[in-house]
Design a protein around this motif. Structure first.
Motif, short mmCIF file in Angstrom:
data_model
loop_
_atom_site.label_atom_id
_atom_site.label_comp_id
_atom_site.label_asym_id
_atom_site.label_seq_id
_atom_site.Cartn_x
_atom_site.Cartn_y
_atom_site.Cartn_z
N ASP A 1 0.61 -1.47 -0.21
CA ASP A 1 -0.08 0.21 -0.10
C ASP A 1 0.87 0.95 -0.15
N LEU A 2 1.69 1.43 1.43
CA LEU A 2 2.79 2.55 0.84
C LEU A 2 3.08 2.59 -0.45
N GLN A 3 3.67 1.34 -1.15
CA GLN A 3 4.34 1.42 -2.52
C GLN A 3 3.52 2.19 -3.44
N LEU A 4 1.61 1.92 -3.53
CA LEU A 4 1.12 2.35 -4.27
C LEU A 4 0.72 3.37 -4.09
N GLU A 5 0.79 4.30 -2.55
CA GLU A 5 0.67 5.73 -2.71
C GLU A 5 1.82 6.66 -3.15
N THR A 6 2.76 5.92 -3.05
CA THR A 6 3.71 6.70 -3.90
C THR A 6 3.85 6.84 -5.16
N TYR A 7 4.31 5.70 -6.11
CA TYR A 7 3.87 5.73 -7.12
C TYR A 7 2.61 6.53 -7.51
N ARG A 8 1.82 6.44 -7.26
CA ARG A 8 0.33 7.50 -6.99
C ARG A 8 0.69 9.24 -7.10
N ARG A 9 1.70 9.34 -5.69
CA ARG A 9 1.89 10.54 -5.79
C ARG A 9 3.11 11.20 -7.02
N MET A 10 3.54 10.02 -7.18
CA MET A 10 5.12 10.15 -8.27
C MET A 10 4.25 10.64 -9.68
N PHE A 11 3.65 9.55 -10.10
CA PHE A 11 3.57 9.46 -11.27
C PHE A 11 1.61 9.65 -11.67
N GLY A 12 1.02 10.04 -10.85
CA GLY A 12 -0.52 9.83 -11.26
C GLY A 12 -0.65 8.86 -10.77
N ALA A 13 -2.75 8.43 -10.56
CA ALA A 13 -3.37 7.40 -10.76
C ALA A 13 -2.95 6.46 -11.52
N ALA A 14 -2.82 6.29 -12.84
CA ALA A 14 -2.44 6.01 -13.84
C ALA A 14 -1.51 4.64 -13.35
N ASP A 15 -0.55 4.58 -12.95
CA ASP A 15 0.65 3.93 -12.48
C ASP A 15 0.13 3.33 -11.67
N PRO A 16 -0.51 3.40 -9.99
CA PRO A 16 -0.58 2.11 -9.68
C PRO A 16 -1.91 1.05 -9.98
N ILE A 17 -2.99 1.86 -11.25
CA ILE A 17 -3.62 1.09 -11.45
C ILE A 17 -3.72 0.21 -12.53
N LYS A 18 -2.65 0.54 -13.11
CA LYS A 18 -2.01 -0.42 -14.41
C LYS A 18 -0.64 -1.61 -13.59
N ARG A 19 -0.35 -1.32 -12.18
CA ARG A 19 0.51 -1.88 -11.75
C ARG A 19 -0.65 -3.15 -11.47
N GLU A 20 -1.34 -3.12 -10.20
CA GLU A 20 -2.95 -3.87 -10.05
C GLU A 20 -3.65 -4.27 -10.90
N MET A 21 -4.05 -4.08 -12.19
CA MET A 21 -4.65 -4.70 -13.32
C MET A 21 -3.45 -5.52 -14.05
N GLU A 22 -2.28 -5.74 -14.36
CA GLU A 22 -0.95 -6.65 -14.30
C GLU A 22 -1.13 -7.92 -13.52
N LEU A 23 -0.58 -7.22 -12.57
CA LEU A 23 -0.66 -8.22 -11.25
C LEU A 23 -2.17 -9.30 -11.24
N SER A 24 -2.67 -8.59 -10.69
CA SER A 24 -3.90 -9.57 -11.16
C SER A 24 -4.08 -10.26 -12.66
N ILE A 25 -3.70 -10.12 -13.55
CA ILE A 25 -3.64 -10.44 -15.24
C ILE A 25 -2.89 -11.93 -14.73
N VAL A 26 -1.73 -11.77 -14.26
CA VAL A 26 -0.27 -12.82 -13.68
C VAL A 26 -1.29 -13.72 -13.18
N GLN A 27 -1.83 -13.25 -11.66
CA GLN A 27 -2.75 -14.72 -10.91
C GLN A 27 -3.59 -15.06 -11.26
N GLU A 28 -4.20 -14.57 -12.40
CA GLU A 28 -5.45 -14.70 -12.63
C GLU A 28 -5.21 -16.53 -14.20
#
Length: 148
Positions: A66-93
């Motif tokens: 959560d800390l890492q995603l919040e840091t990414y959101r503050r640095m790069f905007g909301a799209a970066d953590p959303i993209k990372r979570e989508m990629e992770l869910s694709i890999v896990q499923e």
């Protein structure tokens, strides 16, 4: 969201009887063990004999993520953590999982990369609990999947 480095303390100091299971309709103060299918519960085992750090250690990885995603959101905007979570869910499923990782607690290399754990070695990487499982190499698995 906050930049919490350590998970908050969720240790129980007191508990109600129905906090750990569904209440019985005829006796609202008791856990309904017949309908839930679980054995009778000892509330003292849930509250007592627990170290204060135990609940924090269970939630350590999620707090760091959560800390890492919040840091990414503050640095790069909301799209970066959303993209990372989508990629992770694709890999896990993903339906394809090599035989090397199918019967063990080891995560796939793609999941390790997305969770920034590719340079760490945990106990799951060494002691996977599969002593008698025949291990195929990754290339043989891919050839079998592709029909080569």
């Amino acid at each position: 969201m906050s930049l919490r480095f350590v998970p908050e303390n969720d240790q129980l100091s007191d508990a109600k009887n129905t906090q750990f299971g569904p209440a019985a309709p005829s006796a609202p103060g008791l856990v309904d063990t017949l309908r839930s299918g679980e054995p009778p519960l000892s509330v003292s085992s849930k509250v007592n004999n627990r170290h204060p750090l135990e609940s924090r250690l269970e939630k350590w990885d999620q707090a760091q993520r959560d800390l890492q995603l919040e840091t990414y959101r503050r640095m790069f905007g909301a799209a970066d953590p959303i993209k990372r979570e989508m990629e992770l869910s694709i890999v896990q499923e993903s339906d394809f999982k090599p035989q090397l990782f199918a019967n063990s607690a080891i995560t796939s290399p793609s999941e390790d990369i997305l969770l920034n754990r590719e340079s760490t070695v945990g106990w799951e990487d060494i002691y996977n609990g599969s002593n008698n499982v025949r291990e195929n190499d990754f290339h043989a698995e891919m050839e079998k999947k592709m029909g080569i």
